[in-house]
Each structure stands twice: as structure tokens, then as C-alpha cells.
Design a protein around this motif. Structure first.
Motif, mmCIF file in Angstrom:
data_model
loop_
_atom_site.group_PDB
_atom_site.id
_atom_site.type_symbol
_atom_site.label_atom_id
_atom_site.label_comp_id
_atom_site.label_asym_id
_atom_site.label_seq_id
_atom_site.Cartn_x
_atom_site.Cartn_y
_atom_site.Cartn_z
ATOM 1 N N ILE A 1 0.839 -1.205 0.000
ATOM 2 C CA ILE A 1 0.000 0.000 0.000
ATOM 3 C C ILE A 1 0.873 1.254 0.000
ATOM 4 C CG2 ILE A 1 -1.720 1.334 1.287
ATOM 5 C CD1 ILE A 1 -2.700 -1.391 2.475
ATOM 6 N N HIS B 1 0.479 5.763 -0.728
ATOM 7 C CA HIS B 1 -0.545 5.915 -1.784
ATOM 8 C C HIS B 1 -0.759 7.311 -2.366
ATOM 9 C CE1 HIS B 1 -3.805 7.158 0.941
ATOM 10 N NE2 HIS B 1 -3.998 5.987 1.458
ATOM 11 N N ILE B 2 0.335 8.059 -2.526
ATOM 12 C CA ILE B 2 0.249 9.339 -3.222
ATOM 13 C C ILE B 2 0.924 9.161 -4.579
ATOM 14 C CG2 ILE B 2 2.414 10.351 -2.341
ATOM 15 C CD1 ILE B 2 0.531 12.875 -1.743
ATOM 16 N N ARG B 3 0.401 9.838 -5.634
ATOM 17 C CA ARG B 3 0.972 9.585 -6.959
ATOM 18 C C ARG B 3 1.784 10.775 -7.480
ATOM 19 N NH1 ARG B 3 -4.264 11.354 -7.879
ATOM 20 N NH2 ARG B 3 -4.690 12.532 -9.780
ATOM 21 N N LYS B 4 2.644 10.488 -8.435
ATOM 22 C CA LYS B 4 3.484 11.544 -9.011
ATOM 23 C C LYS B 4 2.857 12.094 -10.285
ATOM 24 C CE LYS B 4 8.028 9.942 -7.455
ATOM 25 N NZ LYS B 4 7.779 8.488 -7.276
ATOM 26 N N VAL C 1 0.032 13.392 -12.087
ATOM 27 C CA VAL C 1 -1.268 13.883 -11.640
ATOM 28 C C VAL C 1 -2.363 13.578 -12.667
ATOM 29 C CG1 VAL C 1 -2.554 15.947 -11.003
ATOM 30 C CG2 VAL C 1 -0.218 15.641 -10.197
ATOM 31 N N TYR C 2 -2.055 13.788 -13.961
ATOM 32 C CA TYR C 2 -3.087 13.600 -14.992
ATOM 33 C C TYR C 2 -2.814 12.337 -15.793
ATOM 34 C CZ TYR C 2 -3.916 18.451 -13.765
ATOM 35 O OH TYR C 2 -4.170 19.601 -13.064
ATOM 36 N N SER C 3 -3.391 11.245 -15.369
ATOM 37 C CA SER C 3 -3.172 10.014 -16.114
ATOM 38 C C SER C 3 -4.386 9.108 -15.965
ATOM 39 C CB SER C 3 -1.916 9.298 -15.598
ATOM 40 O OG SER C 3 -2.077 9.004 -14.233
ATOM 41 N N LEU C 4 -4.577 8.231 -16.926
ATOM 42 C CA LEU C 4 -5.699 7.299 -16.900
ATOM 43 C C LEU C 4 -5.260 5.927 -16.403
ATOM 44 C CD1 LEU C 4 -7.301 8.328 -20.300
ATOM 45 C CD2 LEU C 4 -8.208 8.803 -18.016
ATOM 46 N N LYS C 5 -3.958 5.735 -16.332
ATOM 47 C CA LYS C 5 -3.421 4.468 -15.849
ATOM 48 C C LYS C 5 -2.398 4.797 -14.779
ATOM 49 C CE LYS C 5 -2.097 0.013 -17.614
ATOM 50 N NZ LYS C 5 -1.475 -0.776 -18.652
ATOM 51 N N ALA C 6 -2.460 4.080 -13.660
ATOM 52 C CA ALA C 6 -1.577 4.422 -12.546
ATOM 53 C C ALA C 6 -0.123 4.164 -12.915
ATOM 54 C CB ALA C 6 -1.957 3.600 -11.315
ATOM 55 N N GLU C 7 0.761 5.024 -12.393
ATOM 56 C CA GLU C 7 2.191 4.816 -12.626
ATOM 57 C C GLU C 7 2.612 3.510 -11.956
ATOM 58 O OE1 GLU C 7 2.230 8.429 -10.777
ATOM 59 O OE2 GLU C 7 3.229 7.845 -8.937
ATOM 60 N N ARG D 1 4.477 0.965 -9.595
ATOM 61 C CA ARG D 1 5.111 1.128 -8.288
ATOM 62 C C ARG D 1 6.021 -0.068 -8.019
ATOM 63 N NH1 ARG D 1 0.051 1.716 -4.574
ATOM 64 N NH2 ARG D 1 -0.939 0.626 -6.314
ATOM 65 N N TRP E 1 -8.329 1.815 -8.389
ATOM 66 C CA TRP E 1 -8.518 2.386 -9.731
ATOM 67 C C TRP E 1 -9.369 1.423 -10.550
ATOM 68 C CZ3 TRP E 1 -4.878 6.065 -12.535
ATOM 69 C CH2 TRP E 1 -4.183 6.878 -11.638
ATOM 70 N N PHE F 1 -4.823 3.314 -4.196
ATOM 71 C CA PHE F 1 -3.879 4.312 -4.708
ATOM 72 C C PHE F 1 -4.652 5.562 -5.099
ATOM 73 C CE2 PHE F 1 -0.519 5.382 -8.068
ATOM 74 C CZ PHE F 1 0.432 5.746 -7.129
ATOM 75 N N ASN G 1 -5.294 13.783 -4.484
ATOM 76 C CA ASN G 1 -4.001 13.112 -4.373
ATOM 77 C C ASN G 1 -3.563 13.201 -2.918
ATOM 78 O OD1 ASN G 1 -1.749 11.755 -5.235
ATOM 79 N ND2 ASN G 1 -0.763 13.512 -6.180
ATOM 80 N N TYR H 1 -5.762 -4.835 1.901
ATOM 81 C CA TYR H 1 -6.647 -4.849 0.743
ATOM 82 C C TYR H 1 -7.900 -5.648 1.069
ATOM 83 C CZ TYR H 1 -2.593 -3.178 -1.856
ATOM 84 O OH TYR H 1 -1.524 -2.434 -2.299
#
Lengths: 691, 557
Positions: free
Chosen positions: A100, A103-106, A108-114, A116, B396, B408, B414, B436
Motif C-alpha cells: 500500500i 498511496h500518493i501519486r506523481k 497527476v493527470y493520467s488514466l493508468k496508474a504509474e 510502483r 482504480w 492508490f 491526491n 486490501y
């Protein structure tokens, strides 16, 4: 710890070169030596380097009294995922903490998670009944039967390394240590790391991440150290060996094999350590180290004579919660590629790397890089690149830069190349400004110290952008990291995490904690063979105002020597915290309660310091000549000086920019408006004249 | 130099300098602010605008904030303080949702920057302040029926004129806050960051004339517009309709529809939210500004980072909505918990584009900021009480090319979680798990990400619980034959009893030993479960992300 043999060697093993810096106690001089790295087994390059240097500088391998060793072996093992099969054993209910994260993302504007990073998949994460509370009391004792069953499954899975992290294990390790003991008994040959030993600090995610890295690296580092000692023995080298840690100190092989996570970010540490020495030598408190390589640049900061440290960093997105030298890495290097995006010129962060590399390397690169722009503008001598080791294809660079950048933008070739450099300069200057800004410092109060292969060509432009008036080009810049290592001390970091409201009532508990830390520190240094006279222990505390969730490391200078916490010393610590908070954050709150989160001890074992006089790199004498260089909008005949030659004339030379200064592995560009003076120590000092 | 003819090198240097300037402003706020809202949850954003009031460069922070500042500035300039009246040393301030703001805790400030007497840029910041009065601590009053109950309203005004701060305004703000020291400090930080932005522009002005900087800003906006239009042009022309639902307003309205018609023609896009529900009595309403910010966020995601988030990108997008609806509420509707609807606008707009952009749009994400608060005795300092805030996220949606990420931060916000060990040390709680939720990801060829379960037990004699959640009634949708993700739950255990709490609560009394569990929703699945790769199903079962039973039921194991 006095060395009985005359030669001390510092080795820095990089991706391309193995750099050595040697100090011969008989002559009092230091020498640099470079040999190609041997990525298959880096210890081979180490031996090659020792043999080559011995031959060149006239000593025998049996003269070597001490080897200090920096490397990126741990780093590369993680980045390339060359790690053993690992498992995690953790408190019932918490095996997903590792996945887990925070759970902060880099993006900001994306449709698929970066993506990890995750080193241990869920099927290898096991939970066992046990529970320690935040005050250290044991609510549930370790379920030993349950753990035995888990051990059976670990054996069946063929696991080679196990990380053990229980909640509040930093506060009371009883369950963790019992679990480690049992697992060691049940799984002989499997490496085991506990969180209380790996990173005894509050915050479960950062601690488990560090513990997992430690567990997985143990077999990697042990194996490497065995190979090194075998090779050294075979070569007739009989002396102590120490490894460079991310905190800038060195550790014994035994310690390094126990705590390999401490090596993880040690790569740039040597350079940063050299910065502190450089600042001292020039009598300056403030210096920015700017190490520009092929794919990225590392920025380190010396403020008031001390190298900036941090309590946490990360590798490939995985937190490493350990004290270490603070380095800001920027995606701008000689290999950063330039491209057009919707009519705009972008430079980096993508890099051409070493292969295919910039176009001018003739290794198949088809995209222009920063190095190509320098070649196009005549700033790199195509016949003398890497000491003549590589012929640069300037025509190739011209053609590609012309086709892909200049022509589509309607610019001349030179304007396009200058443009690429302008954009790269802006990136680097912005990163340095941010590094200082977050410490409440102003760039114009700093000098710039460029090193690494590509920094010399960009230093003046970066300094101009930051309104810095002074640049120091250190001697032997291409082996600077090794030079920093040569002056290292042994270092252990110890800590106790416990939430204490900081006031005079805390004197009893703090006395106990400090006594415990000092006893452990002395024991470790004594085990290293350090006599009491060479042991130094510094205490600091991570403090915050009540209600804050981040801490500031505050030195407790009143606890020098054997001084114990007293009400007076606590008041002094509180005062200092308010002051540090004021400097860093522009406000303080004298009336607010202060919480202590962690007490730290830095245990240093002082090694002898060789004198810092530099004997040169045995560089062949070159005559002074000149080249056509494009600078400030036009081609000009610019003089080229040999750096060794500048020093040979007694260090009195003064050069007005524009000029180039050639070294074996790099070249310095002295821009118009800058004036260079050689110093007898080998460093070159460049100051801005009147423009 | 004529417009648009700027040297591409200067353009890129200036563009990077502007982005760096916005980041420096950001760091300046972090460095000097006082409250935990700013320092730890990082609830603030900064930007640099051009002289005409168009957002050009923004810091990397929170989409909710970033894309709202330009709408706010437009509103102020058009109806309250014309740009020509903004002078050197002025600072403009507002927090009023009905004058371009979002909700009362968010203060927006602007400062014009002049070069050679010409307004070249405007530095801007938005900060979430810890408390601005109203019916509940933190200014989140769930019972509010009017904005007047939500705190102090500051119409657009000059907080500073010619470099002189109007102290009366600061005093009024402090007097109306439950945390006067903190809000005072944070307002100072917000003011200080504007000077940092101004300095960044002035540094640039040493190298380039004001005209060159202005031309560069224009070109940056044009680039961004081109990129956004290119992304929109990839969508076939047509009207795309979708709807999704907000659970309730926490008072009386249930199943509040959010309806979007996304009209694509060529490289332009009109998003019409008029079919959405009437504004609600409770505080889940969005002003048009907030709705626009949500739509921009959705379309910037569609452009996948290629369009720089600024006013140039917004040019390609028109947002309309019927006044008096939940996405364009009329005064004095309460708005504090606007995020409930804001997230839903994002998932609705994305849902509308799903069929038009095959291979690109994921199923719905969890779509809510799960915020819970516990007020309880301080375990460290006797006689004091502490408020524990918990902010959680979920899964997601499955994507046409892969499974959704589990637990996430996604979409409109954010946020970071709080370390369990720190919570247990500071608050009278003991956690029993953080994990989870198996089977919470919507089944599909590409499974939705899993939701999270976080449960603690109260160790003190009393506690008072509040919470603001969503997706308890309306699950995150699946796409292309994928199943919906799981719904969220908030469970209260006492002894052997278990009570499922509603999604928006306040004042729930707890006793020692009570357990509270939040389960967040998983993401929706994408594609028919029957098309899921057998190996992926087996791996999920081995890992325990999917139970054996569910694997059989949903995937026909």
C-alpha cells in the motif's frame, strides 16, 4: 587504528571507471589513477587498479595499509533486481503495508496508474499473531507455533532471505528478535533481517521497506565481500578494508554485510564528502557540489561547513529510512536528449545513456544530446575526448542536430546547439535553486564546485543563472569521489524512537536513552578496533511542535563528551529547536509544546587524515594551443590551456574567459566575464569579473 | 516581434523558468505555513498567470485546486475588480464560492507583477485553511442548509494596496476562526509565496523584455491548446452521454444524479452538465467553478499529461450547466463537501468518453475522498483532546490494457495516508488491520483495483466519530462488460453487534473497546470477466486478491 604500512587507497567503483585515489605516507602526496570497471565482478577492476597504480607510482601491494571502498554494488543489485528470493514475516493484519505504501501519486493527470516498485509479492508475505503497543508493552506474545508453520512454508518456497517487521518493533524488539532467532534456527543458511536492527524508527512503511532491502541485499554483499577478500589475499594485499556508506562514513565488512542497506545511496557520498573538504580548504562555509555525468546530475550542499544530511531517501521509489548525505538528482546530463514536441524544444530527462549514447559517440545514437551540442560548438576537442580514448564524430552530430532541431525550427546549427545548452542550464539551475530554497538559503551566498565528466562545460552558465560569483574547479575532478573517500571516518548511526514530551520532566528517561545509545556506540567502535581516544559520539534529537507530523534533526551539543542530560541541557535543546525552526521555516512558536520522536547518536571512529597535497595525475605535458569555439553568438579563436601546465608554473596563472582548460577526462569552459586563477593546491578558482 | 513568432529556445527557457517559479512558490508555502492541513496533507497549490489573467504554469499538486484558479480570476476581473485596477503591490483575496471560489476554507490570492510599468504576470495561490468558522470545527458543517452557516465569506477585495497589507482584514479573519494563530500564519505564508513568484518573474525580466515574456506566455498557452485539441480531435465527433450518482447529501436527498453530455466537434468539446440533479439541501453542491475544475481534470487525464494544465488547454473546452443544479448551485446553497459531487463529475465525463475512445478509458475509480474524524482524549497530555483525521482512497478502475491499481490516489485528488504507528502513538486507538479487501475489485478482463480496509479499536473511555464518504449506494461502474467495483462500508462493532453506518455521519458516540472499520470501494472492472487470462485469475487467487469462491462465481473457474 594507526596504519603500520605507508599507502592508503580509496577506491570508487563506478559504471564505467574504477577510480583510485592513493596517499603515500612516505612522500605525503596523493595520486589519482583510473582503470576500466569490470561490471561482471567489480572486485577484478579493483585489483587491476591496485596493480596498475602500484606500478605507476612505485609501491608494492604489500605496502597498502588501508583500503576504503565505495561502490554501487548494492544500488545496482536493486535497480537491476538481481536479488535473492525474499519473504516478509509481519504482524497479523498488516502484510499489505509494504504494498500500500503512502498511496500518493506523481503523475497527476493520467488514466493508468504509474508503476510502483514492490520487492516481495503478496504470496511471500506472511502474518503471525503477535502485538506490541505504542508504549512498548507486549499485548500478544509471539505465536511460536504459527511461526514454525510459516518457516515450513518458507522452506518449501525456497526463500533465501526473510525480512521481519512487527508493529512498534523499534520500541520493543522482543517479538522481532525471538522470531529472528527461531527463523535462524529453522532456516539455516537463509539471511534474516529485523526491522529493529535495520531501521529502528517509527513509521511502519518506511521501516519495512528498509528492512526488506536489507534482507535481500545481505547475500549480495556477503558474496561480494568474500570475492574481494579472496582476490586481495591472492594478490598479497594484507590490510583492513572498509566500505563507504550513504552517511559518508565507512564501515567494516562485517558491519556492511549485516547492514547492506546503509550502502544503498553511497555512490554520490564520496563526492559530497570531498565538497566538505574543499569548502574547508578554501575557508568557505557554503558550497554547492554539482556532479554532472552522462545521464543525470547530483547536487549536494555544504552549509556552514557541513554536508547536508537527510533521515530518508529512496531508491527506485522504495523508501530507505536511514541517515544519509542529502543528494538531489536531476535528469540532466551530457546524454540528455533534445527533441521537438509540438514545435517546442525539450531537453531531457530522457537520456541516450552510454549506448547508443550521443550521436558523436558513433555507437548508433540518432537523437542529438547535450554532448552533441557541445561538440557542434567546438567546446569538446574531438581528438582528445576521454583522454583521447574516443574519437568524436562532430560531422555526424552536425548533421543530426541540423536535421532534427535546427532546420525544423528555422535556426542556424549553432543557434540550435546553444539553445539546447540554454535549456539544459535552466533545468540544472532551477534544481540547485530549489535545493537551497528549501533550506532557506540564497544561491548567491554559495560557490559552485563542478565535477564529473560534463560539469566543466556548463559551470559558468549555471553560476550565471544563479547569480553565483565564484566557481571552484577541484583538482582531480574526475576522481573526486575517491578523493572524498580518502578522508572518511568510520561511522555508525544509532537511534531510539520513543515519543517523549520534551520538558524538564523528561530528564530521567532521556538520561537512560542517551546512556544506552552511548554504551552501544562505544561497543561498536571498540569492536572496530578503535581506542577510546579515537571515539567520538554526537547526540541529536528529532523534534517537532505538538501536532506536527514531521521532525527536525536538532543537534544536542550540550551532550558533548560524557555530559548527561540535565534540565539545563534540555532547555538549551528546546531553545535550539526554536532557532532551527525559525531558520528553516521562517517562524517558531515559543509557547508550543515540543515532542521528541527519535534520539540519535552518530558514533565516529577517527581515522588518520593524510595531508591533502595533490601530486597530479601523471598527465602528459601538452602545449598550449587554441581552437575555434562558438560562444556568445559567434565563432572565435579561443585559447586552450593544459590544466597540468597551469599548475606547473607555480599556480600564479590568471586566465580571462573565454578560454578552455583541458584535462585528461574532461574540459572546462571559462565563459566571457569570468577570470580563472590557479591555486597551488591544484584547485582552480574562477570568479566573475566586471561585465 | 510579432505574436507567436517567438524564438523556440527562449520559449523553452521561459517555460521552464515559469514552472520552476510556481514550484518555488509551492516550496515557500510549505516552508512557512503553520497548520497541519498545509504542512502534512499538502492541501495548497500555486501558479503563475500571464498579464491578462490566464493560468500559464502550475505547481504539481492537486487537480481540484489547480484548474479552479483561472476561473476564479476571470470572475473577479469581470464582476468585481477589473484587471486594470490591479496595481503594483496589490494583493487580491477571496474565498467566496459565489464570487469564483470553491468553498470557504479555500482562500485564493493573486498579485500582479509589473515589468517596466506593464503588467506581465500574476502570481496566484490557493490554500485550504484549517478553520474559517461556521457550524463545525474545520468548517465542514454536515448540517448546513445555507452557505451562511459554513463560515466567514470574503468577497473579492484588496488584501494589500500598493504593498500595504490591510490589517483589518487579517484581524477579521483571525477573529472568525477557531484556530486564529494557525490561520494567521498560513495567510502570511500565502502572502509570502506571492513575493517568491514575483521574484521569479523579475529574474526573467533581467534577461528578457516584458514583451518577450508576454509572447512566450502566449506561445505556451498556444502549445497547450494545440496539445489539448489534438487529444480531443482523437475523439470521433458526436454526443456522448453518461450518468453516475452521488449517494446522498447526508440530510434528505438520495441518489443525486450527475449527468454529462460530452459534445465533440472537431477539436473542440462542450460538456453539458445540465441534466444533473437539482442542488441539494445539504452541502454536497458544486459551484460552476468547481464543476469546470472537475471537467478540466477529466480532459487533462484524457490528454495523458501531453497538454500542460493551463488556460490554453481550457480554451478547447466549454462547460455549461443549468443554474440551480448540483453542478452549478445558486446562492445560498451550502458547498463545504463539494468533493462528493466533484469526483462524480470526473467519473461521469470519463464514462461518457469510454465508447468513443476504445482502449483508453478505464472503468470508474473509487471516486471519493474518504475522510473520517475521531475526537477523543489525548493519550499523551492529560485533560486535552485530540482530533484524529483519516483520509483514505480505494481502487482504480480496470484499464483496457491492464488491471487497476489497488489502494492508490486517483482522479480529482491526491492524498497520503497516516502511518499506523504514529496514529497509535498520538491517538487512543489500536489498529487491528490495514489491508486490501479481497474481491473488492470489479471483475473483468482487466480487474478493478482493490479497496482498502482499515480498522481500529478505541482505547479511551469516549470518542466522537464523524465521516464523509461516498460509493456506499452507487458502486464504481465497470466498462465494456466489466463488473462494478465493491461499495464502501463504514462499520461500527460493539461486542458482538455490528452496525453499518451511513456514508455521511457526525456525532456518533463511541465507547472503549468499540471497533470502527472503513472499507473503501474497489475500482470497476474493464471487459468481460470471461475474457480474463486464466493465469491472471490463478495468480489473483494465490495472492488472495480474489477468493477461490469468487474466482469460480465471477470467472467461471
Amino acid at each position: 587504528m594507526g596504519e603500520t604500512k605507508p599507502v592508503r587507497v580509496a577506491v570508487d567503483i563506478g559504471g564505467t571507471f574504477t577510480d583510485l585515489e592513493l596517499h603515500d605516507g612516505r612522500t605525503g602526496r596523493a595520486y589519482a589513477y583510473k582503470t576500466p570497471s569490470t561490471p561482471g565482478d567489480p572486485s577484478e577492476g579493483l585489483i587491476n587498479g591496485l596493480r596498475g597504480a602500484a606500478e605507476k607510482f612505485g609501491f608494492t601491494l604489500s605496502d597498502i595499509g588501508l583500503i576504503l571502498h565505495g561502490s554501487t554494488i548494492a544500488t545496482n543489485a536493486v535497480l537491476e533486481r538481481k536479488l535473492p528470493k525474499g519473504a516478509l514475516v509481519t504482524t497479523q493484519g498488516f502484510r499489505d503495508v509494504l504494498e500500500i505504501g503512502r498511496h500518493i501519486r506523481k503523475n497527476v493527470y493520467s488514466l493508468k496508474a504509474e508503476p510502483r516498485s514492490l520487492l516481495i509479492p503478496r504470496r511471500h508475505r506472511y502474518e503471525v499473531a503477535e502485538r506490541v503497543r505504542s508504549d512498548g508493552s507486549v499485548e500478544v506474545a509471539l505465536d511460536e507455533a504459527g511461526l514454525r508453520a510459516i518457516a515450513g512454508r518458507l522452506r518449501g518456497d525456497g526463500v533465501e532471505a526473510v525480512a521481519v517487521m512487527f508493529l512498534h518493533g523499534y520500541r520493543n524488539p522482543v517479538n522481532e528478535s525471538r522470531a529472528a532467532e527461531l527463523l535462524a534456527e529453522l532456516l539455516p543458511g537463509v539471511s534474516i533481517a529485523t526491522s529493529y536492527e535495520s531501521s529502528p524508527e517509527i513509521r511502519e512503511y518506511e521501516r519495512v521497506s528498509t528492512t526488506v532491502l536489507n534482507a535481500l541485499l545481505k547475500p549480495v554483499i556477503s558474496g561480494y565481500l568474500e570475492r574481494v577478500s579472496g582476490r586481495l589475499e591472492a594478490a598479497g594485499v594484507d590490510c583492513p578494508l572498509y566500505l563507504v556508506q550513504s552517511n559518508g562514513g565507512v564501515a567494516s565488512p562485517k558491519e556492511a554485510a549485516q547492514m547492506p542497506a546503509k550502502l544503498l545511496l553511497s555512490g554520490p557520498a564520496g563526492g559530497a564528502m570531498a565538497m566538505a573538504g574543499l569548502a574547508r580548504a578554501h575557508g568557505m562555509g557554503n558550497l554547492v557540489g554539482f556532479d554532472m555525468g552522462g545521464t543525470s546530475s547530483d547536487v549536494s550542499v555544504v552549509i556552514d561547513g557541513s554536508v547536508g544530511e537527510t533521515a530518508e531517501s529512496n531508491i527506485d521509489g522504495l523508501p530507505v529510512r536511514l541517515p544519509m548525505i542529502e543528494i538531489r538528482t536531476i535528469g540532466a546530463g551530457g546524454g540528455s536528449i533534445a527533441r521537438l514536441e509540438g514545435g517546442a524544444l525539450r531537453v531531457g530527462p530522457e537520456s541516450a545513456g552510454a549506448v547508443p549514447g550521443p550521436v558523436c559517440y558513433s555507437r548508433g545514437g540518432k537523437i542529438p544530446a547535450v554532448t552533441d551540442a557541445n561538440a557542434v560548438l567546438g567546446r569538446i576537442d574531438p581528438d582528445a575526448f576521454l583522454g583521447g580514448g574516443m574519437q568524436l564524430d562532430v560531422n555526424g552530430a552536425n548533421a543530426v542536430l541540423s536535421d532534427t532541431i535546427a532546420a525544423p525550427l528555422g535556426l542556424s546549427l549553432e543557434a540550435a546547439a546553444e539553445g539546447i545548452l540554454d535549456v539544459a542550464t535552466m533545468h540544472m539551475a532551477a534544481a540547485i535553486r530549489l535545493s537551497l530554497f528549501e533550506k532557506g538559503a540564497d544561491p548567491s551566498d554559495f560557490a559552485l564546485a563542478p565535477f564529473g565528466g560534463a560539469a566543466g562545460l556548463h559551470a559558468c552558465a549555471v553560476a550565471d543563472e544563479l547569480a553565483m560569483d565564484r566557481i571552484i574547479f577541484p583538482a582531480n575532478a574526475s576522481t573526486l569521489s575517491a578523493r572524498g573517500i580518502l578522508f572518511a571516518d568510520l561511522r555508525h548511526d544509532l537511534s531510539v524512537s520513543e515519543l517523549v514530551v520534551l520538558n524538564e520532566d523528561a530528564v530521567g528517561r532521556l538520561g537512560e536513552i542517551v546512556a544506552q545509545l552511548r554504551a552501544e556506540a562505544r561497543e561498536m567502535l571498540t569492536r572496530d578496533g578503535m581506542p577510546a581516544s579515537r571515539q567520538r559520539i554526537e547526540i541529536s534529537c528529532d523534534l517537532r511542535y505538538r501536532g506536527q507530523a514531521f521532525e527536525i534533526a536538532t543537534p544536542w551539543v550540550e551532550l558533548g563528551g560524557d555530559a548527561v542530560p540535565t534540565p539545563h541541557a534540555i532547555s538549551a535543546l528546546i531553545r535550539r529547536f526554536h532557532e532551527v525552526h525559525e531558520t528553516r521555516f521562517a517562524h517558531s512558536a515559543a509557547e508550543d509544546a515540543i515532542e521528541l520522536v527519535t534520539v540519535r547518536a552518530v558514533a565516529t571512529g577517527l581515522l588518520d587524515k593524510p595531508s591533502s597535497e595533490v601530486g597530479g595525475t601523471a598527465m602528459p605535458e601538452r602545449p598550449q594551443w587554441s581552437r575555434q569555439v562558438f560562444i556568445d553568438g559567434g565563432w572565435r579563436e579561443v585559447p586552450v590551456y593544459d590544466r597540468a601546465g597551469l599548475l606547473a608554473d607555480g599556480g600564479g596563472a590568471v586566465i580571462e574567459g573565454p578560454a578552455l582548460v583541458a584535462e585528461d577526462y574532461t574540459v572546462l569552459l571559462i565563459a566571457p566575464g569570468w577570470r580563472l586563477k590557479a591555486r597551488s593546491g591544484g584547485d582552480l578558482v574562477c570568479e566573475r569579473g566586471e561585465r | 516581434m510579432t505574436k507567436g513568432a517567438i524564438d523556440p529556445i527562449k520559449l523553452e527557457v521561459i517555460r521552464n523558468a515559469l514552472i520552476a517559479g510556481a514550484e518555488e512558490m509551492n516550496l515557500s508555502i510549505w516552508r512557512t505555513a503553520r497548520s497541519t492541513v498545509v504542512r502534512e496533507t499538502l492541501d495548497y497549490s500555486t501558479a503563475l498567470f500571464d498579464g491578462q489573467g490566464r493560468a500559464v504554469a502550475q505547481s504539481t499538486r492537486i487537480p481540484i485546486h489547480l484548474n479552479s484558479m483561472s476561473v476564479c480570476l476571470d470572475e473577479i476581473a469581470a464582476r468585481h475588480i477589473p484587471l486594470d485596477d490591479w496595481r503594483e503591490g496589490d494583493i487580491i483575496l477571496t474565498n467566496d464560492p459565489y464570487c469564483g471560489g470553491q468553498h470557504l476554507p479555500d482562500f485564493v490570492t493573486f498579485q500582479p507583477v509589473f515589468v517596466d510599468g506593464k503588467r506581465v504576470a500574476i502570481a496566484a495561490s490557493i490554500v485550504h485553511h484549517v478553520d474559517i468558522g461556521g457550524g463545525a470545527p474545520g468548517s465542514y458543517f454536515a448540517g448546513a442548509r445555507e452557505v451562511y452557516q459554513e463560515g466567514l465569506r470574503l468577497p473579492p477585495m484588496k488584501l494589500a494596496e500598493g504593498g500595504r497589507i490591510n490589517d483589518a482584514v487579517i484581524r477579521i479573519i483571525r477573529q472568525n476562526s477557531r484556530e486564529p494563530e494557525k490561520i494567521g500564519g498560513d495567510v502570511q505564508a500565502q502572502i509570502a509565496c506571492l513575493a517568491v513568484g514575483k521574484a521569479a518573474i523579475e529574474r526573467l525580466a533581467k534577461r528578457y523584455s516584458g514583451d518577450v515574456i508576454a509572447d512566450a506566455m502566449e506561445a505556451i498557452l498556444d502549445q497547450s491548446e494545440v496539445a489539448m485539441r489534438a487529444a480531443i480531435a482523437d475523439v470521433p465527433d458526436g454526443d456522448y452521454v453518461f450518468e453516475d450518482f452521488v449517494d446522498d447529501d447526508g440530510q434528505e436527498a438520495v441518489g443525486l444524479k450527475v449527468h454529462a453530455t460530452v459534445r465533440i466537434s472537431g477539436d473542440s468539446c462542450v460538456v453539458d452538465l445540465s441534466g444533473s440533479a437539482d442542488q441539494a439541501p445539504g452541502p454536497v453542491n458544486c459551484t460552476l467553478n468547481m464543476a469546470k475544475s472537475a471537467v478540466y481534470c477529466a480532459l487533462l487525464c484524457v490528454a495523458e499529461g501531453k497538454a500542460m494544465a493551463n488556460s490554453g488547454a481550457y480554451r478547447a473546452i466549454e462547460v455549461i450547466c443549468r443554474p440551480g443544479s448540483i453542478a452549478n448551485c445558486s446562492a445560498p446553497a451550502p458547498v463545504a463537501n463539494r468533493m462528493a459531487t466533484g469526483h462524480r463529475i470526473v467519473t461521469t465525463v470519463l464514462g461518457a468518453l469510454a465508447d468513443a475512445l476504445p482502449g483508453k478509458i478505464p472503468a470508474a475509480y473509487y471516486g471519493v475522498s474518504y475522510v473520517a474524524a475521531l475526537s477523543a482524549p489525548d493519550p499523551v497530555v492529560e485533560g486535552e483532546r485530540r482530533v484524529y483525521f483519516e483520509i483514505e482512497v480505494g481502487g482504480w478502475g480496470g484499464h483496457p490494457t491492464g488491471d487497476g491499481a489497488s489502494g492508490f490516489s486517483a482522479g480529482f485528488h491526491n492524498l497520503a495516508n497516516s502511518p499506523i504507528e504514529m496514529c497509535e502513538t498520538l491517538f487512543p486507538v489500536t489498529f487491528t488491520h490495514y489491508a486490501y479487501v479481497p474481491d473488492s475489485g470489479g471483475a473483468g478482463q482487466f480487474r478493478g483495483g482493490l479497496g482498502l480496509s482499515r480498522e481500529w479499536r478505541l482505547e479511551s473511555d469516549w470518542g466522537v466519530l464523524s465521516g464523509s464518504f461516498e460509493r456506499f449506494r452507487h458502486a464504481p461502474y465497470g466498462l465494456a462488460g466489466g463488473e462494478a467495483g465493491s461499495k464502501g462500508r463504514f462499520l461500527h462493532f460493539r461486542g458482538d453487534d455490528c452496525v453499518a453506518l451511513p456514508s455521511k455521519i457526525s456525532g456518533v458516540a463511541l465507547r472503549k473497546g468499540d471497533r470502527v472499520r472503513l472499507e473503501t470501494s474497489g475500482g470497476g472492472g474493464w471487459g468481460s470477466p470471461s475474457r480474463r487470462d486464466r493465469a491472471a485469475i490463478d495468480e489473483d487467487v494465490v495472492a488472495g486478491y480474489v477468493s477461490e469462491k469468487a474466482a469460480g462465481d465471477l470467472y467461471g473457474g
